[in-house]
Design a protein around this motif. Sequence first.
Motif, PDB file in Angstrom:
ATOM      1  N   MET A 199       0.927  -1.074   0.064  1.00  0.00           N
ATOM      2  CA  MET A 199       0.079   0.110   0.157  1.00  0.00           C
ATOM      3  C   MET A 199       0.982   1.325   0.068  1.00  0.00           C
ATOM      4  O   MET A 199       0.603   2.226  -0.691  1.00  0.00           O
ATOM      5  CB  MET A 199      -0.768  -0.127   1.380  1.00  0.00           C
ATOM      6  N   ILE A 200       2.016   1.298   0.742  1.00  0.00           N
ATOM      7  CA  ILE A 200       3.048   2.047   0.747  1.00  0.00           C
ATOM      8  C   ILE A 200       3.452   2.666  -0.593  1.00  0.00           C
ATOM      9  O   ILE A 200       3.586   3.882  -1.066  1.00  0.00           O
ATOM     10  CB  ILE A 200       3.972   2.242   1.906  1.00  0.00           C
ATOM     11  N   VAL A 201       4.038   1.569  -1.320  1.00  0.00           N
ATOM     12  CA  VAL A 201       4.212   1.722  -2.808  1.00  0.00           C
ATOM     13  C   VAL A 201       3.428   2.172  -3.559  1.00  0.00           C
ATOM     14  O   VAL A 201       3.586   3.085  -4.450  1.00  0.00           O
ATOM     15  CB  VAL A 201       4.794   0.333  -3.193  1.00  0.00           C
ATOM     16  N   ALA A 202       2.129   1.842  -3.455  1.00  0.00           N
ATOM     17  CA  ALA A 202       1.000   2.194  -4.263  1.00  0.00           C
ATOM     18  C   ALA A 202       0.674   3.940  -4.210  1.00  0.00           C
ATOM     19  O   ALA A 202       0.541   4.758  -5.017  1.00  0.00           O
ATOM     20  CB  ALA A 202      -0.214   1.435  -3.999  1.00  0.00           C
ATOM     21  N   LEU A 203       0.721   4.193  -2.856  1.00  0.00           N
ATOM     22  CA  LEU A 203       0.428   5.543  -2.791  1.00  0.00           C
ATOM     23  C   LEU A 203       1.626   6.406  -3.146  1.00  0.00           C
ATOM     24  O   LEU A 203       1.206   7.542  -3.765  1.00  0.00           O
ATOM     25  CB  LEU A 203       0.260   5.939  -0.856  1.00  0.00           C
ATOM     26  N   VAL A 204       2.934   6.071  -2.862  1.00  0.00           N
ATOM     27  CA  VAL A 204       3.867   6.757  -3.239  1.00  0.00           C
ATOM     28  C   VAL A 204       3.918   6.914  -4.760  1.00  0.00           C
ATOM     29  O   VAL A 204       4.193   8.018  -5.271  1.00  0.00           O
ATOM     30  CB  VAL A 204       5.420   6.313  -2.560  1.00  0.00           C
ATOM     31  N   THR A 205       3.761   5.757  -5.485  1.00  0.00           N
ATOM     32  CA  THR A 205       3.732   5.759  -6.828  1.00  0.00           C
ATOM     33  C   THR A 205       2.551   6.595  -7.401  1.00  0.00           C
ATOM     34  O   THR A 205       2.889   7.449  -8.466  1.00  0.00           O
ATOM     35  CB  THR A 205       3.500   4.413  -7.336  1.00  0.00           C
ATOM     36  N   ILE A 206       1.370   6.593  -7.003  1.00  0.00           N
ATOM     37  CA  ILE A 206       0.397   7.346  -7.506  1.00  0.00           C
ATOM     38  C   ILE A 206       0.660   8.865  -7.231  1.00  0.00           C
ATOM     39  O   ILE A 206       0.713   9.638  -8.006  1.00  0.00           O
ATOM     40  CB  ILE A 206      -0.857   7.040  -6.626  1.00  0.00           C
ATOM     41  N   VAL A 207       1.389   9.402  -6.071  1.00  0.00           N
ATOM     42  CA  VAL A 207       1.495  10.680  -5.752  1.00  0.00           C
ATOM     43  C   VAL A 207       2.582  11.066  -6.864  1.00  0.00           C
ATOM     44  O   VAL A 207       2.585  12.284  -7.536  1.00  0.00           O
ATOM     45  CB  VAL A 207       1.899  11.026  -4.354  1.00  0.00           C
ATOM     46  N   LEU A 208       3.668  10.527  -7.132  1.00  0.00           N
ATOM     47  CA  LEU A 208       4.644  10.673  -7.847  1.00  0.00           C
ATOM     48  C   LEU A 208       4.442  10.756  -9.290  1.00  0.00           C
ATOM     49  O   LEU A 208       4.879  11.702 -10.078  1.00  0.00           O
ATOM     50  CB  LEU A 208       6.086   9.801  -7.611  1.00  0.00           C
ATOM     51  N   THR A 209       3.674   9.607  -9.606  1.00  0.00           N
ATOM     52  CA  THR A 209       3.397   9.670 -10.961  1.00  0.00           C
ATOM     53  C   THR A 209       2.368  10.864 -11.376  1.00  0.00           C
ATOM     54  O   THR A 209       2.294  11.331 -12.502  1.00  0.00           O
ATOM     55  CB  THR A 209       2.624   8.480 -11.544  1.00  0.00           C
ATOM     56  N   PHE A 210       0.860  10.848 -10.662  1.00  0.00           N
ATOM     57  CA  PHE A 210       0.093  11.874 -10.918  1.00  0.00           C
ATOM     58  C   PHE A 210       0.612  13.350 -11.167  1.00  0.00           C
ATOM     59  O   PHE A 210       0.119  14.219 -11.832  1.00  0.00           O
ATOM     60  CB  PHE A 210      -1.106  11.696  -9.851  1.00  0.00           C
ATOM     61  N   SER A 211       1.661  13.621 -10.033  1.00  0.00           N
ATOM     62  CA  SER A 211       1.872  15.012 -10.119  1.00  0.00           C
ATOM     63  C   SER A 211       2.751  15.601 -11.392  1.00  0.00           C
ATOM     64  O   SER A 211       2.851  16.587 -11.567  1.00  0.00           O
ATOM     65  CB  SER A 211       2.817  15.409  -8.917  1.00  0.00           C
ATOM     66  N   GLY A 212       3.175  14.658 -12.254  1.00  0.00           N
ATOM     67  CA  GLY A 212       3.903  14.723 -13.349  1.00  0.00           C
ATOM     68  C   GLY A 212       3.250  14.196 -14.521  1.00  0.00           C
ATOM     69  O   GLY A 212       3.865  14.165 -15.733  1.00  0.00           O
ATOM     70  N   SER A 213       2.081  13.513 -14.483  1.00  0.00           N
ATOM     71  CA  SER A 213       1.373  12.683 -15.537  1.00  0.00           C
ATOM     72  C   SER A 213       1.031  13.353 -16.765  1.00  0.00           C
ATOM     73  O   SER A 213       1.254  13.004 -17.865  1.00  0.00           O
ATOM     74  CB  SER A 213       0.151  11.970 -14.867  1.00  0.00           C
ATOM     75  N   THR A 214       0.544  14.747 -16.487  1.00  0.00           N
ATOM     76  CA  THR A 214       0.286  15.461 -17.753  1.00  0.00           C
ATOM     77  C   THR A 214       1.536  15.866 -18.856  1.00  0.00           C
ATOM     78  O   THR A 214       1.331  15.749 -19.859  1.00  0.00           O
ATOM     79  CB  THR A 214      -0.736  16.793 -17.499  1.00  0.00           C
ATOM     80  N   GLY A 215       2.343  16.206 -18.206  1.00  0.00           N
ATOM     81  CA  GLY A 215       3.486  16.613 -18.764  1.00  0.00           C
ATOM     82  C   GLY A 215       4.481  15.532 -19.341  1.00  0.00           C
ATOM     83  O   GLY A 215       5.153  15.740 -20.282  1.00  0.00           O
ATOM     84  N   MET A 216       3.971  14.297 -18.734  1.00  0.00           N
ATOM     85  CA  MET A 216       4.989  13.141 -19.030  1.00  0.00           C
ATOM     86  C   MET A 216       4.451  12.632 -20.336  1.00  0.00           C
ATOM     87  O   MET A 216       5.426  12.175 -21.378  1.00  0.00           O
ATOM     88  CB  MET A 216       4.842  11.902 -18.034  1.00  0.00           C
ATOM     89  N   LEU A 217       3.229  12.520 -20.661  1.00  0.00           N
ATOM     90  CA  LEU A 217       2.632  12.203 -21.833  1.00  0.00           C
ATOM     91  C   LEU A 217       2.146  13.002 -22.845  1.00  0.00           C
ATOM     92  O   LEU A 217       1.961  12.925 -23.955  1.00  0.00           O
ATOM     93  CB  LEU A 217       1.365  10.921 -21.437  1.00  0.00           C
ATOM     94  N   PHE A 218       1.525  14.378 -22.242  1.00  0.00           N
ATOM     95  CA  PHE A 218       0.959  15.339 -23.113  1.00  0.00           C
ATOM     96  C   PHE A 218       1.694  16.550 -23.164  1.00  0.00           C
ATOM     97  O   PHE A 218       2.372  16.826 -22.054  1.00  0.00           O
ATOM     98  CB  PHE A 218      -0.300  15.510 -22.842  1.00  0.00           C
ATOM     99  N   GLY A 219       1.778  17.219 -24.217  1.00  0.00           N
ATOM    100  CA  GLY A 219       2.340  18.681 -24.208  1.00  0.00           C
ATOM    101  C   GLY A 219       3.564  18.925 -24.128  1.00  0.00           C
ATOM    102  O   GLY A 219       4.159  19.769 -23.550  1.00  0.00           O
ATOM    103  N   MET A 220       4.429  17.808 -24.404  1.00  0.00           N
ATOM    104  CA  MET A 220       5.938  17.907 -24.333  1.00  0.00           C
ATOM    105  C   MET A 220       6.612  18.904 -25.279  1.00  0.00           C
ATOM    106  O   MET A 220       5.995  18.932 -26.127  1.00  0.00           O
ATOM    107  CB  MET A 220       6.603  16.306 -24.507  1.00  0.00           C
ATOM    108  N   LYS A 221       7.661  19.010 -24.723  1.00  0.00           N
ATOM    109  CA  LYS A 221       8.203  20.333 -25.590  1.00  0.00           C
ATOM    110  C   LYS A 221       8.837  19.799 -26.963  1.00  0.00           C
ATOM    111  O   LYS A 221       8.754  20.397 -28.112  1.00  0.00           O
ATOM    112  CB  LYS A 221       9.559  20.926 -24.793  1.00  0.00           C
TER     113      LYS A 221
END
Length: 522
Positions: A73-95
Motif C-alpha cells: 500500500m505504501i508503494v501504491a500511494l507513493v507511486t500514485i503521488v509521484l506519477t500523478f503530479s507529473g502525469s500530464t507533462g509526461m505524456l502530453f504537451g511535451m516540448k
Amino acid sequence: MTKFMGLLKVQMYGSFGVNKLLHARDKKEKRRAVGVLSIAVILIILMFGYSTGLAIGYRVLGLTEMLPAMMLMIVALVTIVLTFSGSTGMLFGMKDYDMVMSLPVSSAAIILSRLLWTYVLNLLVGCIALLPSIIVFGVTMHSSPGVWLMMVVSIFFAPMLPMTLALALGALITAIASRFKYKNLVVIILSIGVTLAAIAGSFSLKGGAQQMVEIGKMLSDTINGFYPPARLFSNALIRESWTDFILFLLLSVIPVILFVLLLAVFYKKINSAILNHHTKGNYKMGALSVRTPFAAAYRRELGRYTSCNIYIMNTSISAILMVAMGIGILFIKPDQIDKMLEMPGVFNNLQKYAPFVMILISSLCSTTASSISLEGKSRWINSSLPVKNSVIYNSKIAVNLTVLLPAVLVSGILFTIALKPGLLNCIMIFAAPAVYALFISVLGLYMNLKYPKYDWNNEIEVVKQSMSVGITMGAGALSAFVLIVAAVVFNQYIEVVLIAATIIFGIFTFMIYRKTVTIRMQ
C-alpha cells in the motif's frame, strides 16, 4: 523493438545528468552531473534505512504478517503521488512532441517508452519499500523457496497498477481539459481537486484504536479491503497460494496493456488539442499601460508560472495543504484530536508547535528552485534587458511569496481562531513562517543560479528531477526538522527557540540574497 529501445535510451540518458556525465567535455558540467547522482544515491540510502527501520518495528510489535499488505500500500500511494503530479507533462504537451512524432515510430511505442521509464523510477521506490520488508518477513516467517520467489517477482509488478491508475487519471483530466479554451486552468483545477480529495480520503482511513497492535491490525484490514492487490499479495505469501499470486500478477499487468492500447488511439488527438492555442479575431488596439521594470518582470514570471500545470502542482500543493490543515483544525474539537492521536493534551501543544508545522510545510514550496532553469533557451531575453539582476531575481522571489504568504496568512488566521494562543504565539504564527517563506524563496533562487538546467525537453526534468530542487527541498526540510528537534529538546523555552530561529533565518536570508544578486545568469 529497436526503435522503442532507442526512445527509452534517450529518456534514460537525459535524466539525472547521465548523458552529461558520459559525454560532456566541460568539467563543470560533469561535476554537476556527479552532484545530481550523488544526491540521488544519498536519498536512496536514507529512504532504504527508513524502510528497514519500519519493517523491523513491525516485527518487534509482532505485526510481521501485516508487512506485505502495508508495504504494498505504501508503494501504491507513493507511486500514485509521484506519477500523478507529473502525469500530464509526461505524456502530453511535451516540448519535443513534434520532433518525437516525426520519427518513424508508432504512438504505442512512444507511449510505452515513456511509460517504461516512469515504471523504472517507480520500481526504484518499490525496491526501497519492499526489499527490507521482504527480508524481514521471509526470515521471521521461515518462508519456503516458493514464497521467496513470489516476493522477489512481486517487486517488479508492485508499481504497475498504481502507476497506470495515476496516468489514466492524468490522461482523463487532460482529455477533459483539451475541450476547453483555458486548458491549463482546467487541468490545474481538476488536478488540485483530485489531490485534495485524496488527502481527505486518507483522513477517513484513520480509526480510534487504543493499542498500537490493534491499530496495525485495523489498518491492515482497511488496506486489504480498500486495495484488492494487497489482499491477494498478503494471502499469497502467508498461505503460499499460487492462485492468489497469479491473480495479483494479472491484476497488475492487464490494466497496463489496456491503457497503452486505448491511449494510443487518442494520443495524437489529445496532444493536438492541448498544443493548439485559441486566438481572438476581433482584437482592437487599446490604451497602452506603462509599468515599472519590476512590475513587468513580475507579470511575466507569474504568467510563466500559471501556464505550466506541472510547475503549479509540484509547488503549490504545500500551500494548499497548509490551508487544508488550518480548516481541519478549525472544525475538529480539541477532545477529538486528543482521542484521534491517542495523545492526551496534544491539542494544547499545537498552540506552541503550530508555527513549526507551518515552517515544515513551507519548506516544500519553492518556485524559485526551478525558475531560472525554466527560462531554457529564452534566458537570453532576461540577460539582454537593460535592468539590474536584482529586478529579475526579485520578481522570481515575489512569485514564490505570492504562493506562500497568502497561505501563511489564511492558515495563521485559522490556527489563531481554533487554538486561541497567547499574544506572543499569535504573532509568531504569522511572523516565523513568513520569514521562512522568504528564506526558502531566496535559497531556491541561489541554488538554481548555481546549478541551472537549461537543456530540458520536459518541465518534469526541471521541476522534479533537477539538482537545485533537490538541494533546496533537502536543505529546507533539514533546517525545519532541526528547528523542531530544538523545540522539543528545549520545550520550556520554545518561544525563545522560535524567536531566535526567526532572527537567524532572517540573517541567513539577507546574506544569501546579497550573494545571489551578484550572480549573473549563465
